[in-house]
Design a protein around this motif. Structure first.
Motif, mmCIF file in Angstrom:
data_model
loop_
_atom_site.group_PDB
_atom_site.id
_atom_site.type_symbol
_atom_site.label_atom_id
_atom_site.label_comp_id
_atom_site.label_asym_id
_atom_site.label_seq_id
_atom_site.Cartn_x
_atom_site.Cartn_y
_atom_site.Cartn_z
ATOM 1 N N LEU A 42 -2.979 -6.051 10.394
ATOM 2 C CA LEU A 42 -3.384 -7.099 9.653
ATOM 3 C C LEU A 42 -3.139 -8.173 10.332
ATOM 4 C CD1 LEU A 42 -1.945 -6.792 6.128
ATOM 5 C CD2 LEU A 42 -4.262 -7.249 6.652
ATOM 6 N N GLN A 43 -2.084 -8.070 11.372
ATOM 7 C CA GLN A 43 -2.002 -9.024 12.317
ATOM 8 C C GLN A 43 -2.947 -9.205 13.575
ATOM 9 O OE1 GLN A 43 2.098 -9.373 13.956
ATOM 10 N NE2 GLN A 43 2.340 -11.195 12.566
ATOM 11 N N GLY A 44 -3.594 -8.065 13.477
ATOM 12 C CA GLY A 44 -4.740 -8.075 14.321
ATOM 13 C C GLY A 44 -4.331 -7.162 15.836
ATOM 14 N N MET A 45 -3.449 -6.347 15.663
ATOM 15 C CA MET A 45 -2.705 -5.836 16.776
ATOM 16 C C MET A 45 -3.507 -4.305 17.029
ATOM 17 S SD MET A 45 1.481 -4.558 17.476
ATOM 18 C CE MET A 45 2.039 -6.253 17.695
ATOM 19 N N VAL A 46 -3.641 -4.241 18.246
ATOM 20 C CA VAL A 46 -4.841 -3.001 18.570
ATOM 21 C C VAL A 46 -3.702 -1.578 18.476
ATOM 22 C CG1 VAL A 46 -6.625 -4.165 19.988
ATOM 23 C CG2 VAL A 46 -4.462 -3.204 21.017
ATOM 24 N N ARG A 47 -4.609 -0.455 18.221
ATOM 25 C CA ARG A 47 -3.741 0.687 17.902
ATOM 26 C C ARG A 47 -2.615 0.943 18.742
ATOM 27 N NH1 ARG A 47 -4.396 4.486 14.115
ATOM 28 N NH2 ARG A 47 -3.397 6.183 14.630
ATOM 29 N N GLN A 48 -2.914 1.005 20.135
ATOM 30 C CA GLN A 48 -2.078 1.445 21.407
ATOM 31 C C GLN A 48 -0.695 0.552 21.369
ATOM 32 O OE1 GLN A 48 -4.142 1.624 24.937
ATOM 33 N NE2 GLN A 48 -3.109 3.502 25.815
ATOM 34 N N LEU A 96 1.489 -15.056 5.622
ATOM 35 C CA LEU A 96 0.952 -14.076 6.454
ATOM 36 C C LEU A 96 1.820 -13.870 7.712
ATOM 37 C CD1 LEU A 96 -1.281 -11.424 6.132
ATOM 38 C CD2 LEU A 96 -2.481 -12.615 7.669
ATOM 39 N N GLY A 97 2.566 -12.688 7.589
ATOM 40 C CA GLY A 97 3.396 -12.387 8.989
ATOM 41 C C GLY A 97 4.774 -13.237 9.039
ATOM 42 N N ASN A 98 4.735 -14.372 8.130
ATOM 43 C CA ASN A 98 5.839 -15.054 8.133
ATOM 44 C C ASN A 98 7.085 -14.782 7.235
ATOM 45 O OD1 ASN A 98 5.318 -16.876 10.326
ATOM 46 N ND2 ASN A 98 3.976 -17.963 9.164
ATOM 47 N N ILE A 99 6.750 -14.371 6.166
ATOM 48 C CA ILE A 99 7.541 -13.969 4.977
ATOM 49 C C ILE A 99 7.378 -12.473 4.720
ATOM 50 C CG2 ILE A 99 8.607 -14.350 2.713
ATOM 51 C CD1 ILE A 99 7.414 -17.144 2.989
ATOM 52 N N ALA A 117 12.151 -1.577 8.554
ATOM 53 C CA ALA A 117 11.488 -1.617 10.098
ATOM 54 C C ALA A 117 9.947 -2.250 9.809
ATOM 55 C CB ALA A 117 11.192 -0.181 10.731
ATOM 56 N N ARG A 118 9.589 -1.993 8.573
ATOM 57 C CA ARG A 118 7.978 -2.455 8.510
ATOM 58 C C ARG A 118 8.189 -4.044 8.153
ATOM 59 N NH1 ARG A 118 4.692 -0.165 3.655
ATOM 60 N NH2 ARG A 118 6.746 -0.777 2.480
ATOM 61 N N ALA A 119 9.292 -4.415 7.263
ATOM 62 C CA ALA A 119 9.220 -5.814 6.929
ATOM 63 C C ALA A 119 9.581 -6.662 8.190
ATOM 64 C CB ALA A 119 10.576 -6.050 6.007
ATOM 65 N N VAL A 120 10.277 -5.937 9.253
ATOM 66 C CA VAL A 120 10.628 -6.709 10.511
ATOM 67 C C VAL A 120 9.492 -6.560 11.477
ATOM 68 C CG1 VAL A 120 12.081 -6.534 12.667
ATOM 69 C CG2 VAL A 120 13.134 -6.238 10.341
ATOM 70 N N SER A 121 8.523 -5.733 11.336
ATOM 71 C CA SER A 121 7.425 -5.486 12.329
ATOM 72 C C SER A 121 6.706 -6.682 12.732
ATOM 73 C CB SER A 121 6.707 -4.362 11.964
ATOM 74 O OG SER A 121 5.689 -4.656 10.781
ATOM 75 N N THR A 122 6.309 -7.501 11.760
ATOM 76 C CA THR A 122 5.465 -8.532 12.167
ATOM 77 C C THR A 122 6.368 -9.882 12.587
ATOM 78 O OG1 THR A 122 5.666 -9.444 9.764
ATOM 79 C CG2 THR A 122 3.669 -8.225 10.207
ATOM 80 N N GLU A 123 7.621 -9.697 12.902
ATOM 81 C CA GLU A 123 8.664 -10.528 13.281
ATOM 82 C C GLU A 123 8.706 -11.835 12.526
ATOM 83 O OE1 GLU A 123 8.830 -11.019 17.587
ATOM 84 O OE2 GLU A 123 8.472 -9.062 17.722
ATOM 85 N N MET A 129 3.876 1.955 8.615
ATOM 86 C CA MET A 129 4.161 1.059 9.479
ATOM 87 C C MET A 129 3.206 0.137 10.426
ATOM 88 S SD MET A 129 7.828 2.156 11.156
ATOM 89 C CE MET A 129 8.097 0.893 11.958
ATOM 90 N N MET A 130 2.003 0.958 10.338
ATOM 91 C CA MET A 130 0.791 0.395 11.253
ATOM 92 C C MET A 130 0.072 -0.480 10.369
ATOM 93 S SD MET A 130 -0.855 1.100 13.764
ATOM 94 C CE MET A 130 -0.828 2.868 14.702
ATOM 95 N N GLU A 131 -0.081 -0.614 8.962
ATOM 96 C CA GLU A 131 -0.493 -1.264 8.051
ATOM 97 C C GLU A 131 -0.319 -3.112 8.590
ATOM 98 O OE1 GLU A 131 -1.706 -0.194 3.578
ATOM 99 O OE2 GLU A 131 0.293 -0.437 4.219
ATOM 100 N N PRO A 132 0.887 -3.305 8.083
ATOM 101 C CA PRO A 132 1.150 -4.867 8.542
ATOM 102 C C PRO A 132 0.778 -5.180 10.069
ATOM 103 C CG PRO A 132 3.261 -3.544 8.394
ATOM 104 C CD PRO A 132 2.256 -2.696 8.142
#
Ligand SMILES: Nc1ncnc2c1ncn2[C@@H]1O[C@H](COP(=O)(O)OP(=O)(O)OP(=O)(O)O)[C@@H](O)[C@H]1O
Ligand SMILES: [Mg+2]
Length: 247
Positions: free
Chosen positions: A110-116, A80-83, A154-160, A104-107
């Motif tokens: 899932l990582q627990g980031m708040v909306r803002q 999760l978030g790593n690959i 962008a979505r794949a990169v988003s969770t770093e 883009m919001m989805e992942p």
């Protein structure tokens, strides 16, 4: 980072009741270091996408192990978030009823980031992949192929993530757009120090971005070669693949 050991995979062949199996991958072992870009090249049907699915933990190998930082990729928490992944078919990779922002919001959620926080991140990511913030409200059908694939990246990169598996990610794009997306992948790699598993049948694209390439033939590793030594490949098959781009 990624450690693949003696992996084998076969699928049921033919009808539902047929016991015959087709071996798709055998004796696959390799390592991929943090931040490395490893190309996987081979002809159609050689088992590239199957290997990609195993690395992503979408499917399990019949034998052998795939470890990500020492933990099996079967373990959802390890992944999760790593690959993350980018596939060839960008049109079906994004839910057609989602806007770019929703997709883009989805992942991030899932990582627990708040909306803002996520919204700020999305703006930054869009900028980094060369899209204007106005793209947030667009739907997939309003995007060109190149733009849609930028959103997927962008979505794949988003969770770093530490690693992105790209399966024929540029193959459906036309020539100049392919180069733009390759450039984008190169720059993102510098920003985030991400490792790529770059699956392709296009040896030229692979040689442009990869540090090493693995040549796969009939489900087996034919050769593993550093990009600087690509011209000195040993096996006849690898030479044949190479000739196709030189001529
Ligand atoms: N889920 C499956 N069930 C049965 N056979 C499968 C399955 N997935 C793949 N195969 C078979 O495994 C072999 C390898 O397929 P794979 O998709 O990994 O090849 P590939 O190298 O990615 O090819 P391409 O370059 O065309 O994408 C093929 O013969 C394919 O038919
Ligand atoms: Mg494939």
């Amino acid at each position: 980072m990624l450690s693949v050991n003696q992996v084998e995979k076969s699928y049921k062949k033919g009808g539902l009741f047929s016991g015959e199996r087709q071996k798709v991958l055998s004796n696959i072992s390799f390592e991929c270091k943090q931040g490395e870009c490893l190309g996987i090249i081979g002809e159609s049907g050689s088992g590239k996408s199957t290997l990609g699915r195993l690395l992503l933990g979408i499917e399990k190998p019949d034998h052998g192990t795939i470890l990500f930082e020492g933990k099996s990729v079967d373990d959802r928490k390890a992944r999760l978030g790593n690959i993350s992944a980018v596939f060839q078919d960008y049109t079906s990779s994004i839910n057609p009823f989602y806007t770019v922002e929703q997709a883009m919001m989805e992942p991030l959620k899932l990582q627990g980031m708040v909306r803002q926080e996520a919204q700020i991140k999305i703006d930054l990511l869009l900028y980094q992949v060369g899209l204007n913030p106005s793209y947030r409200t667009k739907y997939p059908h309003e995007l060109s192929g190149g733009e849609a694939q930028r959103v997927c990246i962008a979505r794949a990169v988003s969770t770093e993530p530490k690693c992105i598996v790209l399966d024929e990610a540029i193959s459906s794009l036309d020539g100049s757009v392919q180069i733009q997306v390759l450039e984008l992948l190169k720059s993102l790699r510098e920003i985030y120090n991400i490792g790529y598993i770059f699956i392709t049948h296009d040896i030229q694209a692979a040689s442009y971005i990869c540090d090493r390439v693995m040549i796969i033939r009939n489900g087996q590793i034919e050769e593993m070669v550093k990009i600087e030594q690509l011209k000195d490949v040993q096996s006849a098959y690898a030479r044949k693949l190479l000739q196709m781009i030189i001529t």
